[in-house]
Design a protein around this motif. Sequence first.
Motif, short mmCIF file in Angstrom:
data_model
loop_
_atom_site.label_atom_id
_atom_site.label_comp_id
_atom_site.label_asym_id
_atom_site.label_seq_id
_atom_site.Cartn_x
_atom_site.Cartn_y
_atom_site.Cartn_z
N TYR A 1 0.72 -1.39 -0.11
CA TYR A 1 0.00 -0.02 0.10
C TYR A 1 0.82 1.36 0.03
O TYR A 1 0.47 2.30 -0.54
CB TYR A 1 -1.03 -0.07 1.18
CG TYR A 1 -2.11 -1.04 1.20
CD1 TYR A 1 -2.50 -1.54 -0.16
CD2 TYR A 1 -2.86 -1.30 2.08
CE1 TYR A 1 -3.55 -2.36 -0.28
CE2 TYR A 1 -4.01 -2.22 1.98
CZ TYR A 1 -4.16 -2.76 0.74
OH TYR A 1 -5.37 -3.64 0.63
N HIS B 1 -2.65 -11.20 -11.44
CA HIS B 1 -3.73 -10.93 -10.45
C HIS B 1 -3.44 -12.02 -9.52
O HIS B 1 -3.96 -13.38 -9.36
CB HIS B 1 -5.16 -10.94 -10.66
CG HIS B 1 -5.84 -10.97 -9.56
ND1 HIS B 1 -7.32 -11.62 -9.61
CD2 HIS B 1 -5.89 -10.38 -8.32
CE1 HIS B 1 -7.86 -11.30 -8.69
NE2 HIS B 1 -7.18 -10.62 -7.69
N ARG C 1 -3.93 -13.95 -5.58
CA ARG C 1 -5.13 -14.01 -5.02
C ARG C 1 -4.90 -13.23 -3.51
O ARG C 1 -5.99 -12.74 -2.82
CB ARG C 1 -5.62 -15.51 -4.55
CG ARG C 1 -4.57 -16.21 -3.47
CD ARG C 1 -5.13 -17.45 -2.85
NE ARG C 1 -4.93 -18.26 -4.22
CZ ARG C 1 -5.56 -19.69 -4.46
NH1 ARG C 1 -6.24 -19.92 -3.36
NH2 ARG C 1 -5.13 -20.49 -5.35
N THR C 2 -3.61 -12.96 -3.10
CA THR C 2 -3.51 -12.28 -1.89
C THR C 2 -3.73 -10.85 -2.02
O THR C 2 -3.59 -9.90 -1.18
CB THR C 2 -1.91 -12.37 -1.43
OG1 THR C 2 -1.09 -12.13 -2.57
CG2 THR C 2 -1.95 -13.88 -1.04
N TYR C 3 -3.78 -10.28 -3.54
CA TYR C 3 -3.91 -9.07 -3.57
C TYR C 3 -5.42 -8.54 -3.23
O TYR C 3 -6.45 -9.04 -3.81
CB TYR C 3 -3.78 -8.59 -5.02
CG TYR C 3 -2.13 -8.39 -5.43
CD1 TYR C 3 -1.00 -8.15 -4.60
CD2 TYR C 3 -1.77 -8.84 -6.70
CE1 TYR C 3 0.28 -8.01 -4.75
CE2 TYR C 3 -0.27 -8.79 -7.13
CZ TYR C 3 0.71 -8.34 -5.95
OH TYR C 3 1.94 -8.44 -6.26
N ASP C 4 -5.43 -7.30 -2.61
CA ASP C 4 -6.79 -6.86 -2.09
C ASP C 4 -6.88 -5.68 -3.02
O ASP C 4 -6.39 -4.49 -2.84
CB ASP C 4 -6.62 -6.15 -0.63
CG ASP C 4 -8.02 -5.33 -0.39
OD1 ASP C 4 -8.79 -5.51 -1.18
OD2 ASP C 4 -8.07 -4.65 0.66
N LEU C 5 -7.40 -5.85 -4.16
CA LEU C 5 -7.65 -4.81 -5.16
C LEU C 5 -8.40 -3.42 -5.00
O LEU C 5 -8.10 -2.64 -5.42
CB LEU C 5 -8.15 -5.66 -6.60
CG LEU C 5 -6.88 -6.44 -7.09
CD1 LEU C 5 -7.33 -7.10 -8.46
CD2 LEU C 5 -5.65 -6.13 -7.30
N GLN C 6 -9.43 -3.68 -4.11
CA GLN C 6 -10.19 -2.70 -3.94
C GLN C 6 -9.43 -1.73 -3.02
O GLN C 6 -9.53 -0.78 -3.16
CB GLN C 6 -11.42 -3.27 -3.06
CG GLN C 6 -12.55 -1.92 -3.09
CD GLN C 6 -14.07 -2.52 -3.03
OE1 GLN C 6 -14.40 -3.77 -2.90
NE2 GLN C 6 -14.73 -1.79 -3.20
N GLY C 7 -8.97 -2.53 -2.11
CA GLY C 7 -7.90 -1.44 -1.10
C GLY C 7 -6.87 -0.78 -1.66
O GLY C 7 -6.58 0.22 -1.53
N LEU C 8 -6.31 -1.53 -2.67
CA LEU C 8 -5.22 -0.99 -3.63
C LEU C 8 -5.53 0.03 -4.36
O LEU C 8 -4.95 1.08 -4.74
CB LEU C 8 -4.47 -2.04 -4.46
CG LEU C 8 -3.31 -1.97 -5.35
CD1 LEU C 8 -2.09 -1.68 -4.36
CD2 LEU C 8 -3.07 -3.01 -6.18
N THR D 1 -10.02 -5.50 -10.94
CA THR D 1 -10.33 -4.79 -9.92
C THR D 1 -11.90 -4.46 -10.13
O THR D 1 -12.54 -4.54 -11.19
CB THR D 1 -9.73 -3.37 -10.20
OG1 THR D 1 -9.78 -3.03 -11.72
CG2 THR D 1 -8.30 -3.47 -9.95
#
Length: 420
Positions: A375, A389, A391-398, A412
């Motif tokens: 972040y 992509h 799976r550990t990526y929080d794309l909404q938070g990113l 996203t």
Amino acid sequence: MPADLAVIGLGHLGLPLAQAAVGVGIHTVGYDTDPRPFAELSAGRTPVEGSLSASDIRRMVSGGFRPTADPAELGRVRTAAICAPTPLGPDRTLDLGAVTDAARALAARLRPHTTVLVESAVPPGTTENVVRPLLEEGSGLRAGRDFHLAHSPGRLDPGNRVHVYGNTPKVIGGLTPACTESAAAFYGRLTDKVVRARGPREAEMTKVLETNFRHVNIALVNEMAVLCHDLGVDLWDVIRCAETKPFGFEPFRPGPGVGGHGVPVDPGHFPYHSRTPGHPLRMVSLAKEINDRMPSYVIQRCATLLNEHGKSVRGARVLLLGVTYKPDLADQESSPAREIATRLMDMGAQIGYHDPLVLDWRVRDLPVARADSLYEAAAGADLTVLLQHHRTYDLQGLAVKAQLLLDTRGATPAGAAHRL
């Protein structure tokens, strides 16, 4: 204890085969004409990124798998599988050097009644016209009479937890009907279903068709991605709608390029003895051209986005997310990330990266700075580009943290980022 199976080529084809064999109680020896895989396995490490984990290797060893540097071991088995790699050479032909080395190593120790399997991705005719003569000349034995010979193309999808070795049908084409049945008896112990091809060439061509099917369809959606962006159409929504059709459509998704071990194969690049007087597969050549252009298109989109926000590529801080060729897999084989990073660096951008599976990444033999805090790095970058992509990526938070986010995978939430 003598092994029942020798796997020759300890890479992305050979190791899963050895794992499947050990899993059903087949004592397996692993050999490679390149000494590096043996050294890595002996140290308890996997020689191929993204294939098997160190714990997988330990379980295989405890289950009866034995890596060896002694080619004499090849003469003590009932079945031998050639799983050597066939990378593309500079002239765009498949390099069969590792396959011929494996065949020569086996030929010098080949015993009567052995079943020899070729799993390497090779042009049609290779098993009969390249491997067979090497085995016969080196052993003095005759294929189809003194030993069995068959081709069975590799079909694994690395990282796929649904379609694994045991439930993926295995295609087999033997030199003779008896060769096919001998190969089927072996693979029948590993898989739920065995599919018999008419012969080795049909089995070899099956791999060509499957690989080219993937590349041609990816090329189609890559072209659609460019067209839809120019027209202001949301391609990802188009695909979502189209895949509801219960017949006549299979969804493929665009991306920044095509990676992986399965390369598109044009018969125009087959060895001379395999060529036909007809036309090459023009669609395959065009598909490769389209897919090879995608890294350049990603660069173009990066430059446009930066310009629209009053910034130049030169001096811009660009964060690349996901540098592997496939999600949740550490394998970087032919990943477009390296080419994209190289081009951005040539344009003067400052490159950083983040990938939960790749702790050290180099471009032009130079280390690329790895972001410790995702972040924080995204907030500090002028542009963040999602290339893979995981799976550990929080794309909404990113998407909230990033100053500017380009999503090349359509992962996203709608409206949260700029999509390819």
